[in-house]
Design a protein around this motif. Structure first.
Motif, PDB file in Angstrom:
ATOM      1  N   GLU A  61     -31.572 -16.197  58.669  1.00 13.10           N
ATOM      2  CA  GLU A  61     -31.123 -16.408  57.291  1.00 13.10           C
ATOM      3  C   GLU A  61     -30.012 -15.431  56.904  1.00 13.10           C
ATOM      4  O   GLU A  61     -29.069 -15.796  56.204  1.00 13.10           O
ATOM      5  CB  GLU A  61     -32.300 -16.275  56.327  1.00 13.10           C
ATOM      6  CG  GLU A  61     -33.314 -17.395  56.436  1.00 13.10           C
ATOM      7  CD  GLU A  61     -34.390 -17.297  55.378  1.00 13.10           C
ATOM      8  OE1 GLU A  61     -34.270 -16.404  54.511  1.00 13.10           O
ATOM      9  OE2 GLU A  61     -35.340 -18.092  55.417  1.00 13.10           O
ATOM     10  N   LYS A  62     -30.137 -14.190  57.376  1.00 14.68           N
ATOM     11  CA  LYS A  62     -29.152 -13.167  57.016  1.00 14.68           C
ATOM     12  C   LYS A  62     -27.767 -13.532  57.529  1.00 14.68           C
ATOM     13  O   LYS A  62     -26.763 -13.409  56.807  1.00 14.68           O
ATOM     14  CB  LYS A  62     -29.582 -11.812  57.566  1.00 14.68           C
ATOM     15  CG  LYS A  62     -28.757 -10.646  57.073  1.00 14.68           C
ATOM     16  CD  LYS A  62     -29.369  -9.333  57.503  1.00 14.68           C
ATOM     17  CE  LYS A  62     -28.582  -8.153  56.943  1.00 14.68           C
ATOM     18  NZ  LYS A  62     -29.193  -6.862  57.318  1.00 14.68           N
ATOM     19  N   ARG A 104     -22.418 -16.448  56.725  1.00 15.02           N
ATOM     20  CA  ARG A 104     -21.649 -17.474  57.432  1.00 15.02           C
ATOM     21  C   ARG A 104     -21.167 -16.970  58.782  1.00 15.02           C
ATOM     22  O   ARG A 104     -20.029 -17.207  59.210  1.00 15.02           O
ATOM     23  CB  ARG A 104     -20.479 -17.955  56.585  1.00 15.02           C
ATOM     24  CG  ARG A 104     -20.930 -18.590  55.271  1.00 15.02           C
ATOM     25  CD  ARG A 104     -19.800 -19.257  54.558  1.00 15.02           C
ATOM     26  NE  ARG A 104     -20.287 -19.901  53.329  1.00 15.02           N
ATOM     27  CZ  ARG A 104     -19.536 -20.621  52.515  1.00 15.02           C
ATOM     28  NH1 ARG A 104     -18.256 -20.799  52.795  1.00 15.02           N
ATOM     29  NH2 ARG A 104     -20.039 -21.177  51.426  1.00 15.02           N
ATOM     30  N   THR A 105     -22.060 -16.244  59.459  1.00 14.58           N
ATOM     31  CA  THR A 105     -21.788 -15.734  60.794  1.00 14.58           C
ATOM     32  C   THR A 105     -22.524 -16.600  61.814  1.00 14.58           C
ATOM     33  O   THR A 105     -23.722 -16.847  61.672  1.00 14.58           O
ATOM     34  CB  THR A 105     -22.251 -14.272  60.928  1.00 14.58           C
ATOM     35  OG1 THR A 105     -21.547 -13.463  59.983  1.00 14.58           O
ATOM     36  CG2 THR A 105     -22.006 -13.733  62.321  1.00 14.58           C
ATOM     37  N   SER A 106     -21.823 -17.052  62.819  1.00 13.50           N
ATOM     38  CA  SER A 106     -22.448 -17.849  63.873  1.00 13.50           C
ATOM     39  C   SER A 106     -23.350 -16.941  64.711  1.00 13.50           C
ATOM     40  O   SER A 106     -22.886 -15.981  65.331  1.00 13.50           O
ATOM     41  CB  SER A 106     -21.365 -18.482  64.759  1.00 13.50           C
ATOM     42  OG  SER A 106     -21.956 -19.114  65.867  1.00 13.50           O
ATOM     43  N   PHE A 107     -24.650 -17.242  64.723  1.00 11.39           N
ATOM     44  CA  PHE A 107     -25.627 -16.413  65.435  1.00 11.39           C
ATOM     45  C   PHE A 107     -26.276 -17.265  66.518  1.00 11.39           C
ATOM     46  O   PHE A 107     -26.929 -18.271  66.235  1.00 11.39           O
ATOM     47  CB  PHE A 107     -26.680 -15.889  64.450  1.00 11.39           C
ATOM     48  CG  PHE A 107     -27.776 -15.090  65.100  1.00 11.39           C
ATOM     49  CD1 PHE A 107     -27.494 -14.158  66.086  1.00 11.39           C
ATOM     50  CD2 PHE A 107     -29.102 -15.265  64.720  1.00 11.39           C
ATOM     51  CE1 PHE A 107     -28.501 -13.418  66.673  1.00 11.39           C
ATOM     52  CE2 PHE A 107     -30.113 -14.536  65.290  1.00 11.39           C
ATOM     53  CZ  PHE A 107     -29.813 -13.609  66.274  1.00 11.39           C
ATOM     54  N   LEU A 159     -36.780 -11.287  66.269  1.00  6.16           N
ATOM     55  CA  LEU A 159     -35.385 -10.966  65.948  1.00  6.16           C
ATOM     56  C   LEU A 159     -34.688 -12.180  65.319  1.00  6.16           C
ATOM     57  O   LEU A 159     -33.943 -12.045  64.345  1.00  6.16           O
ATOM     58  CB  LEU A 159     -34.657 -10.526  67.218  1.00  6.16           C
ATOM     59  CG  LEU A 159     -33.290  -9.875  67.004  1.00  6.16           C
ATOM     60  CD1 LEU A 159     -33.461  -8.492  66.406  1.00  6.16           C
ATOM     61  CD2 LEU A 159     -32.535  -9.774  68.334  1.00  6.16           C
ATOM     62  N   GLU A 160     -34.929 -13.358  65.879  1.00  6.43           N
ATOM     63  CA  GLU A 160     -34.319 -14.580  65.326  1.00  6.43           C
ATOM     64  C   GLU A 160     -34.806 -14.835  63.907  1.00  6.43           C
ATOM     65  O   GLU A 160     -34.030 -15.210  63.024  1.00  6.43           O
ATOM     66  CB  GLU A 160     -34.649 -15.773  66.216  1.00  6.43           C
ATOM     67  CG  GLU A 160     -33.988 -17.063  65.754  1.00  6.43           C
ATOM     68  CD  GLU A 160     -34.278 -18.220  66.680  1.00  6.43           C
ATOM     69  OE1 GLU A 160     -33.608 -19.254  66.564  1.00  6.43           O
ATOM     70  OE2 GLU A 160     -35.206 -18.099  67.513  1.00  6.43           O
TER      71      GLU A 160
END
Length: 406
Positions: A278-279, A284-287, A272-273
């Protein structure tokens, strides 16, 4: 195909040119060496004779014999005569170049082996890769056109055998789905025709009662009450048909299959990571994936990954794009995996409906979707003896998948 043939021809021509070139360079180098070599060796022999030393011919590359000069001796090689210190004449027989034929044979033997090896490799590539690929190149095109009866040639080759086996399974699955869909359409049409026929009877009765009442055809109050009762009875019958139609429409329409297996949580989380690192960075979403203790999970690994992928896609689609966080918890013999996304605008009153098929929340306006993502997640989790639920925490939308530990 024509380009590949020219490529093969060019490879062979290149190797032949390299072989010829290496032979020419070697012969030229030997010629330069020979022109100087035999003269140097003759000079050494002459100097040795002046010093009274008779050298051995085996010590030189170009000298074949050193012996006392005999005028009557017939010699078929090049020779010269030098006097020794004591005045004795010595005959030195020589040749311009040493015997280097074995070296040339070995060199060209290597080139022949290289050409044969290249030919073998190219033939192998053609027979095991290019030809099978050419034979199956049209298969995906035909499947996309709906030609599901196209035969798939069995291939035992390790490169394409599993691929063709998978394509054949895909073809069978598509054909089965097509037949099931046609059968379902046929059942729907039959149901609609049957319902239409059955509904006409109470509708006709209601129309007759209504026409009679509106035309004051019933003179007594008793007859009017009977008409009202008839209308009520036929309306109840219509309601029954409508409920039956709704019940049929609510029946499960997706065939959910899961395999009974086991897998480590880290396997799915790593995958999943890898899929979303990259997506989310591009958006620019903090994951963040919080630390967790690895454990063995019961169920289908691929289906488990599919559930979490659906939750991630929902978080990206309906969140505000600021942050997505995955947290973990334990409860009895279960591992809880929660996907949290910021920017929730879904009213809490809609939570009981979000796992229904085709349901789309009020926050789904202007966003493409079918309303099946969370419904499929629930079906998959239940099939794996798990569960799924959602909650709203302020502006955070959290969906938790409950996996059974093995």
């Amino acid at each position: 195909m024509q380009k590949r043939k020219w490529a093969i021809i060019l490879i062979f021509l290149l190797e032949v040119l390299l072989a010829v070139g290496s032979n020419l360079l070697l012969l030229r180098a030997w010629k330069n060496e020979n022109d100087l070599g035999y003269r140097v060796e003759l000079g050494r022999v002459r100097q040795s004779l002046k010093e009274g030393i008779v050298s051995k011919a085996s010590a030189f590359s170009h000298i074949t014999d050193i012996s006392v000069y005999d005028p009557d001796r017939i010699i078929n090689e090049e020779y010269t005569v030098f006097p020794a210190k004591d005045g004795t004449l010595y005959q030195i027989t020589y040749r311009y170049a040493p015997n280097r034929l074995p070296v040339l044979l070995i060199l060209n033997g290597v080139w022949v082996c290289a050409l044969l090896l290249t030919a073998g490799i190219l033939i192998y590539i053609y027979r095991k890769i290019l030809r099978p690929f050419r034979d199956m190149a049209e298969l995906p095109v035909e499947l996309s056109k709906g030609n599901l009866s196209i035969p798939v040639k069995e291939e035992q080759d390790r490169y394409f055998g599993r691929f063709l086996w998978g394509m054949d399974m895909l073809r069978d699955k598509l054909e089965t789905d097509k037949n099931d869909r046609l059968a379902m359409e046929q059942e729907k049409k039959t149901l609609i025709l049957t319902m239409s026929h059955d509904i006409k009877t109470p509708l006709s009765a209601i129309k007759l009662y209504n026409k009679a009442l509106s035309g004051n055809l019933y003179e007594t109050e008793e007859r009017k009450q009977e008409a009202y009762a008839g209308i009520e009875r036929n309306l109840e019958e219509l309601e029954k048909y409508i409920e039956e139609i709704q019940s049929t429409a609510r029946e499960d329409f997706l065939e959910i299959q899961v395999s009974d297996g086991e897998w480590y949580l880290s396997e799915v989380m790593d995958a999943l990571e890898k899929l979303y690192k990259e997506k989310t960075a591009e958006k620019r979403t903090s994951f963040t994936i919080e630390p967790y203790q690895n454990c063995l999970i019961k169920g289908d690994k691929e289906r488990g990954l599919e559930v979490l992928q659906n939750l991630m896609e929902n978080a990206l689609k309906y969140g505000d794009g600021r942050s997505i966080r995955i947290t973990f918890a334990d409860e009895e013999d279960c591992r809880l995996v929660t996907v949290e996304s910021s920017g929730c605008t879904l009213p809490e009153r809609e939570l009981p409906n979000i796992f229904d098929s085709f349901y789309r929340g009020s926050n789904a306006e202007n966003r493409k979707g079918s309303g099946l993502g969370l419904y499929i997640c629930r079906r998959l989790m239940q099939a794996m003896d798990g569960e799924i639920f959602a909650e709203v925490r302020g502006d955070v939308f959290a969906v938790t998948a409950v996996f059974r530990k093995r």
